[in-house]
Design a protein around this motif. Structure first.
Motif: not given
Length: 226
Positions: A2-16, A40-44
């Motif tokens: 589960h993407l609960q934390y801020r740094h995880q969400v930042v990484q999700a945004l950057l990685s896609t 389609g491959g997006i995680r945000t």
């Protein structure tokens, strides 16, 4: 996970590299579009706060994503005040996006360690947002305030700034290339990624194909996507 934390969400945004933004009053339609983006491959996914009872639709999407798509970061956009931000955080928003810079929203998000993405249109606003703790800045309306040229010029003296371009970005190779080569960290894609005729006809597989093509382009040109 589960993407609960801020740094995880930042990484999700950057990685896609892409953030689809979408609103629909019908929960089922919104869910199908969210799933199409996921396939389609997006995680945000940014659901926009528009229309009456938008928070009720978001609540249903949040419950579904929490159970079925744990690696999807579901966020809320078009937030103008702290009270509305708090409402959506209570409903499970993993990031909060605004079209403008509202310091009161920052306080609510930071207290819960949730990513805050404020909208800015000038170098001074961007600097102020970063002083308030913003890790990613929404350049809005990106095309109208200067386009890729503005991004490139801004990143010269401040290469640490992470920009999410929103407004004028198209799900097309040429458009995405120009924005990513200018240096944006990610790009917001709205109505052009979700043609009304496809939504009305329930052609969600075609939306998945559009998303997949855009993800592939982002991977070719983004400095963050490997």
């Amino acid at each position: 996970m589960h993407l609960q934390y801020r740094h995880q969400v930042v990484q999700a945004l950057l990685s896609t590299g892409l953030v689809p933004t979408f609103y629909h009053p019908d929960v089922q339609v919104a869910r199908e579009v969210m799933l199409a983006c996921y396939r389609g491959g997006i995680r945000t996914f940014e659901f926009t706060n528009r229309g009456d009872f938008a928070h009720e639709v978001f609540g249903e999407l949040s419950r579904f994503a929490h159970k079925e798509l744990p690696d999807l970061a579901l966020g809320i956009g078009t937030i103008h005040d702290a009270g509305t931000a708090a409402l959506y955080l209570q409903l499970g928003a993993r990031f909060v996006v605004s079209p403008v810079l509202v310091p009161e929203v920052a306080k609510v998000c930071h207290r819960r360690k949730v990513l805050w993405v404020p909208g800015c249109g000038t170098a001074s606003e961007i600097s102020q947002a970063e002083e308030l703790g913003a890790e990613i800045i929404k350049l809005f309306p990106a095309d109208a305030v200067g386009g890729p040229g503005f991004v490139k010029a801004l990143l010269g003296p401040q290469p640490w700034t992470l920009i999410l371009a929103s407004g004028g970005v198209k799900p097309e190779e040429g458009s995405l290339r120009s924005w990513f080569e200018a240096g944006v960290a990610c790009a917001g894609l709205g109505s052009q990624l979700f043609p009304a005729e496809m939504i009305e006809a329930g052609k969600f597989d075609e939306i998945t194909a559009l998303v997949a093509g855009s993800v592939a382009a982002a991977r070719r040109y983004s400095r963050f996507v490997g």
